[in-house]
Design a protein around this motif. Structure first.
Motif: not given
Length: 55
Positions: A30, A23-26, A17, A20-21
C-alpha cells in the motif's frame, strides 16, 4: 507484473473489487502504491511549470 485488463461494469461493483484488492495488499505494498502516486503527481506538477516557463 500482471497483464492489464480493462474492467467494464457497474461502478459499485468495480469499486467493491478495488477495495477488496487494496485490503488484500500488505502495508508495504500500500505504501509503495501511495509513493508511486505521489511521484507521478509531482512529476506532472513540475512538468506543467517547466512547459509554462519555456514559452
Amino acid at each position: 507484473m500482471k497483464n492489464v485488463v480493462l474492467n467494464f461494469g457497474d461502478p459499485k461493483e468495480l469499486e467493491a473489487k478495488r477495495i477488496a484488492e487494496i485490503k488484500s495488499l500488505s502495508y508495504l505494498e500500500r505504501l509503495e502504491r501511495l509513493m508511486a502516486l505521489i511521484e507521478v503527481s509531482y512529476t506532472l506538477k513540475t512538468a506543467k511549470i517547466i512547459k509554462a516557463k519555456k514559452r
